[in-house]
Design a protein around this motif. Sequence first.
Motif, PDB file in Angstrom:
ATOM      1  N   THR A 162       0.845  -1.191   0.000  1.00  0.00           N
ATOM      2  CA  THR A 162       0.000   0.000   0.000  1.00  0.00           C
ATOM      3  C   THR A 162       0.881   1.243   0.000  1.00  0.00           C
ATOM      4  O   THR A 162       1.826   1.343   0.787  1.00  0.00           O
ATOM      5  CB  THR A 162      -0.939   0.021   1.221  1.00  0.00           C
ATOM      6  OG1 THR A 162      -1.754  -1.157   1.192  1.00  0.00           O
ATOM      7  CG2 THR A 162      -1.833   1.254   1.199  1.00  0.00           C
ATOM      8  N   ILE A 163       0.562   2.161  -0.892  1.00  0.00           N
ATOM      9  CA  ILE A 163       1.314   3.411  -1.027  1.00  0.00           C
ATOM     10  C   ILE A 163       0.399   4.562  -0.628  1.00  0.00           C
ATOM     11  O   ILE A 163      -0.748   4.637  -1.074  1.00  0.00           O
ATOM     12  CB  ILE A 163       1.791   3.607  -2.479  1.00  0.00           C
ATOM     13  CG1 ILE A 163       2.646   2.415  -2.931  1.00  0.00           C
ATOM     14  CG2 ILE A 163       2.569   4.909  -2.616  1.00  0.00           C
ATOM     15  CD1 ILE A 163       2.923   2.394  -4.426  1.00  0.00           C
ATOM     16  N   ILE A 164       0.907   5.441   0.211  1.00  0.00           N
ATOM     17  CA  ILE A 164       0.178   6.654   0.562  1.00  0.00           C
ATOM     18  C   ILE A 164       0.874   7.818  -0.137  1.00  0.00           C
ATOM     19  O   ILE A 164       2.037   8.096   0.123  1.00  0.00           O
ATOM     20  CB  ILE A 164       0.145   6.902   2.082  1.00  0.00           C
ATOM     21  CG1 ILE A 164      -0.218   5.611   2.831  1.00  0.00           C
ATOM     22  CG2 ILE A 164      -0.837   8.016   2.421  1.00  0.00           C
ATOM     23  CD1 ILE A 164      -1.528   4.994   2.432  1.00  0.00           C
ATOM     24  N   GLY A 165       0.154   8.493  -1.016  1.00  0.00           N
ATOM     25  CA  GLY A 165       0.728   9.605  -1.766  1.00  0.00           C
ATOM     26  C   GLY A 165       0.954   9.248  -3.215  1.00  0.00           C
ATOM     27  O   GLY A 165       1.653   8.277  -3.522  1.00  0.00           O
ATOM     28  N   SER A 166       0.360  10.030  -4.120  1.00  0.00           N
ATOM     29  CA  SER A 166       0.485   9.729  -5.552  1.00  0.00           C
ATOM     30  C   SER A 166       1.216  10.828  -6.307  1.00  0.00           C
ATOM     31  O   SER A 166       0.957  11.076  -7.481  1.00  0.00           O
ATOM     32  CB  SER A 166      -0.902   9.517  -6.172  1.00  0.00           C
ATOM     33  OG  SER A 166      -1.695  10.684  -6.053  1.00  0.00           O
ATOM     34  N   GLY A 167       2.150  11.501  -5.611  1.00  0.00           N
ATOM     35  CA  GLY A 167       3.030  12.443  -6.285  1.00  0.00           C
ATOM     36  C   GLY A 167       4.103  11.699  -7.053  1.00  0.00           C
ATOM     37  O   GLY A 167       3.979  10.506  -7.354  1.00  0.00           O
TER      38      GLY A 167
ATOM     39  N   ALA B 111       4.619   3.010  -7.684  1.00  0.00           N
ATOM     40  CA  ALA B 111       3.459   2.218  -8.111  1.00  0.00           C
ATOM     41  C   ALA B 111       3.647   1.675  -9.520  1.00  0.00           C
ATOM     42  O   ALA B 111       3.278   0.521  -9.813  1.00  0.00           O
ATOM     43  CB  ALA B 111       2.199   3.073  -8.040  1.00  0.00           C
ATOM     44  N   TYR B 112       4.223   2.486 -10.389  1.00  0.00           N
ATOM     45  CA  TYR B 112       4.436   2.057 -11.770  1.00  0.00           C
ATOM     46  C   TYR B 112       5.317   0.810 -11.828  1.00  0.00           C
ATOM     47  O   TYR B 112       4.996  -0.164 -12.528  1.00  0.00           O
ATOM     48  CB  TYR B 112       5.062   3.197 -12.567  1.00  0.00           C
ATOM     49  CG  TYR B 112       5.604   2.787 -13.905  1.00  0.00           C
ATOM     50  CD1 TYR B 112       4.755   2.451 -14.962  1.00  0.00           C
ATOM     51  CD2 TYR B 112       6.986   2.723 -14.131  1.00  0.00           C
ATOM     52  CE1 TYR B 112       5.262   2.066 -16.194  1.00  0.00           C
ATOM     53  CE2 TYR B 112       7.495   2.345 -15.358  1.00  0.00           C
ATOM     54  CZ  TYR B 112       6.632   2.018 -16.385  1.00  0.00           C
ATOM     55  OH  TYR B 112       7.140   1.632 -17.600  1.00  0.00           O
ATOM     56  N   TYR B 113       6.409   0.807 -11.074  1.00  0.00           N
ATOM     57  CA  TYR B 113       7.315  -0.343 -11.126  1.00  0.00           C
ATOM     58  C   TYR B 113       6.768  -1.539 -10.360  1.00  0.00           C
ATOM     59  O   TYR B 113       6.905  -2.684 -10.808  1.00  0.00           O
ATOM     60  CB  TYR B 113       8.694   0.063 -10.618  1.00  0.00           C
ATOM     61  CG  TYR B 113       9.473   0.818 -11.665  1.00  0.00           C
ATOM     62  CD1 TYR B 113      10.035   0.151 -12.755  1.00  0.00           C
ATOM     63  CD2 TYR B 113       9.623   2.194 -11.600  1.00  0.00           C
ATOM     64  CE1 TYR B 113      10.730   0.841 -13.744  1.00  0.00           C
ATOM     65  CE2 TYR B 113      10.315   2.890 -12.579  1.00  0.00           C
ATOM     66  CZ  TYR B 113      10.855   2.202 -13.653  1.00  0.00           C
ATOM     67  OH  TYR B 113      11.522   2.889 -14.634  1.00  0.00           O
ATOM     68  N   LEU B 114       6.129  -1.307  -9.229  1.00  0.00           N
ATOM     69  CA  LEU B 114       5.593  -2.443  -8.471  1.00  0.00           C
ATOM     70  C   LEU B 114       4.424  -3.103  -9.184  1.00  0.00           C
ATOM     71  O   LEU B 114       4.203  -4.314  -9.046  1.00  0.00           O
ATOM     72  CB  LEU B 114       5.165  -1.975  -7.080  1.00  0.00           C
ATOM     73  CG  LEU B 114       6.288  -1.577  -6.120  1.00  0.00           C
ATOM     74  CD1 LEU B 114       5.711  -1.135  -4.782  1.00  0.00           C
ATOM     75  CD2 LEU B 114       7.276  -2.727  -5.921  1.00  0.00           C
TER      76      LEU B 114
ATOM     77  N   VAL C 202      -1.089  -4.078  -5.404  1.00  0.00           N
ATOM     78  CA  VAL C 202      -0.658  -2.710  -5.123  1.00  0.00           C
ATOM     79  C   VAL C 202      -1.879  -1.787  -5.021  1.00  0.00           C
ATOM     80  O   VAL C 202      -2.729  -1.763  -5.919  1.00  0.00           O
ATOM     81  CB  VAL C 202       0.304  -2.191  -6.201  1.00  0.00           C
ATOM     82  CG1 VAL C 202       0.876  -0.831  -5.791  1.00  0.00           C
ATOM     83  CG2 VAL C 202       1.437  -3.187  -6.434  1.00  0.00           C
ATOM     84  N   THR C 203      -1.932  -1.033  -3.931  1.00  0.00           N
ATOM     85  CA  THR C 203      -3.010  -0.064  -3.704  1.00  0.00           C
ATOM     86  C   THR C 203      -2.384   1.284  -3.374  1.00  0.00           C
ATOM     87  O   THR C 203      -1.353   1.342  -2.692  1.00  0.00           O
ATOM     88  CB  THR C 203      -3.914  -0.507  -2.546  1.00  0.00           C
ATOM     89  OG1 THR C 203      -4.446  -1.801  -2.827  1.00  0.00           O
ATOM     90  CG2 THR C 203      -5.065   0.464  -2.341  1.00  0.00           C
ATOM     91  N   ILE C 204      -3.000   2.360  -3.841  1.00  0.00           N
ATOM     92  CA  ILE C 204      -2.490   3.698  -3.543  1.00  0.00           C
ATOM     93  C   ILE C 204      -3.626   4.581  -3.045  1.00  0.00           C
ATOM     94  O   ILE C 204      -4.753   4.510  -3.545  1.00  0.00           O
ATOM     95  CB  ILE C 204      -1.797   4.313  -4.786  1.00  0.00           C
ATOM     96  CG1 ILE C 204      -0.928   5.499  -4.398  1.00  0.00           C
ATOM     97  CG2 ILE C 204      -2.793   4.691  -5.864  1.00  0.00           C
ATOM     98  CD1 ILE C 204       0.050   5.929  -5.484  1.00  0.00           C
TER      99      ILE C 204
ATOM    100  N   THR D 187       3.533  -4.404   3.183  1.00  0.00           N
ATOM    101  CA  THR D 187       4.472  -3.286   3.111  1.00  0.00           C
ATOM    102  C   THR D 187       3.678  -2.005   2.918  1.00  0.00           C
ATOM    103  O   THR D 187       2.764  -1.950   2.090  1.00  0.00           O
ATOM    104  CB  THR D 187       5.459  -3.455   1.937  1.00  0.00           C
ATOM    105  OG1 THR D 187       6.199  -4.664   2.115  1.00  0.00           O
ATOM    106  CG2 THR D 187       6.429  -2.279   1.875  1.00  0.00           C
ATOM    107  N   LEU D 188       4.063  -0.982   3.674  1.00  0.00           N
ATOM    108  CA  LEU D 188       3.406   0.318   3.572  1.00  0.00           C
ATOM    109  C   LEU D 188       4.457   1.350   3.175  1.00  0.00           C
ATOM    110  O   LEU D 188       5.517   1.432   3.794  1.00  0.00           O
ATOM    111  CB  LEU D 188       2.770   0.704   4.911  1.00  0.00           C
ATOM    112  CG  LEU D 188       2.070   2.060   4.984  1.00  0.00           C
ATOM    113  CD1 LEU D 188       0.863   2.111   4.052  1.00  0.00           C
ATOM    114  CD2 LEU D 188       1.654   2.369   6.427  1.00  0.00           C
ATOM    115  N   ILE D 189       4.156   2.145   2.158  1.00  0.00           N
ATOM    116  CA  ILE D 189       5.083   3.159   1.676  1.00  0.00           C
ATOM    117  C   ILE D 189       4.448   4.529   1.869  1.00  0.00           C
ATOM    118  O   ILE D 189       3.376   4.807   1.318  1.00  0.00           O
ATOM    119  CB  ILE D 189       5.433   2.935   0.186  1.00  0.00           C
ATOM    120  CG1 ILE D 189       6.064   1.549   0.004  1.00  0.00           C
ATOM    121  CG2 ILE D 189       6.377   4.021  -0.319  1.00  0.00           C
ATOM    122  CD1 ILE D 189       6.258   1.139  -1.435  1.00  0.00           C
ATOM    123  N   LEU D 190       5.099   5.377   2.649  1.00  0.00           N
ATOM    124  CA  LEU D 190       4.586   6.711   2.947  1.00  0.00           C
ATOM    125  C   LEU D 190       5.341   7.724   2.094  1.00  0.00           C
ATOM    126  O   LEU D 190       6.448   8.129   2.417  1.00  0.00           O
ATOM    127  CB  LEU D 190       4.761   7.031   4.435  1.00  0.00           C
ATOM    128  CG  LEU D 190       4.198   5.988   5.415  1.00  0.00           C
ATOM    129  CD1 LEU D 190       4.451   6.422   6.856  1.00  0.00           C
ATOM    130  CD2 LEU D 190       2.705   5.763   5.176  1.00  0.00           C
TER     131      LEU D 190
END
Length: 369
Positions: free
Chosen positions: A6-11, A18-21, A29-31, A193-196
């Motif tokens: 999970t990704i927080i932030g779409s800058g 997100a593109y590579y994962l 993958v969730t954003i 995994t969480l990506i901030l």
Amino acid sequence: MQKQVTIIGSGIVGAVTAYYLSADPTLNVTIYDEGIGQATKNSAGIISPWLSKRRNQRWYELAKAGAAFYPEIVEDTQMGYSVYQQAGTIVTRSDPADLEELYDLAIARRQQAPQIGTVDKLTAAEVQERIPLLTDPEPGIFISGGARVDGDKFAHNLLKYAEQRNLVRHKGKVTLGDQGQLLTPHGQQAYDTLILAVGAWLKPLLLSMGIVADVRPQKGQLIELQLPESWGDDVPVLMPEGERDFIPFTRSKLVVGATHEDDMGYDLQRSELVEQDLFASGAKLDRRLKIDQISQIKVGTRAYTHDFAPFFGPLPDNPHILVASGLGSSGLTTGPMVGKLLADYVRTGNQTDWDRYQRPIETYLDAAD
């Protein structure tokens, strides 16, 4: 079984990650993104780090790698000229000695960064020939490898591409529990995994976990003008001495900016005084500009650290949570490389050579009192 990332932030960082994962079928993958104040959507978009005199060598290595990385992503995703243009950059100086120093720096750095391309010293008349909009040019240095990017379109295209593969997008604000629980508008969500990648909002986001991130917000504003004349795709970006950057985008859009306002916190209100200042800066370069040609004012919030350096990677006491912040005004240059390194880490656990690009991440994280 798929792992949940999970990704927080779409800058810029979140979108590249997100593109590579999304290309990895073993990942789900969730954003999430609230969509407010994002620096990527409100940035000038100059990709040209090679003539910077910043002393931070790690920052330069990261910026150099990010600038070299753009053409690969653009080619892989077939983005058009409206998104990314490698038309070169011109840095002007009034003092001939300063200009000679810049030229020598460009020639020296080209040995380790061939992406700089050709380096030319230009007279004021030659600068005006390259950028016909100018009415009061100064002499400058032209480097052909410089580029401009529409950060909003770039991130949007990457996310659309990722959605076609393996990405789910949600709009909304998220928070963290004291143990790193992910609390969303749809309730608590599990993750492996969480990506901030939330830029200036990392500090308030981590406080619930008892972590103080060395991040402060900086307000940035710019203006866009729609001009009656048009120009080709080969007009370079101008980085003038003592004025705001002057960025002719495709056909008839001119961008002037951006500001660096350190004392405004997370304020996203447009300022008439700042608008006037930006316009005055542009008008010093092109006396034909008119205030009613301003078509848009953009306001965003950048993230800065005490040493103006970015940081990224897993939290020291929680390797399942990754962070990235502090990219500052060069975020569109360094961001793609940060996103790629984070994506590689999620898939391989590899942090090889990260110390080339940043100080230890503990430098920017501390326990709350």
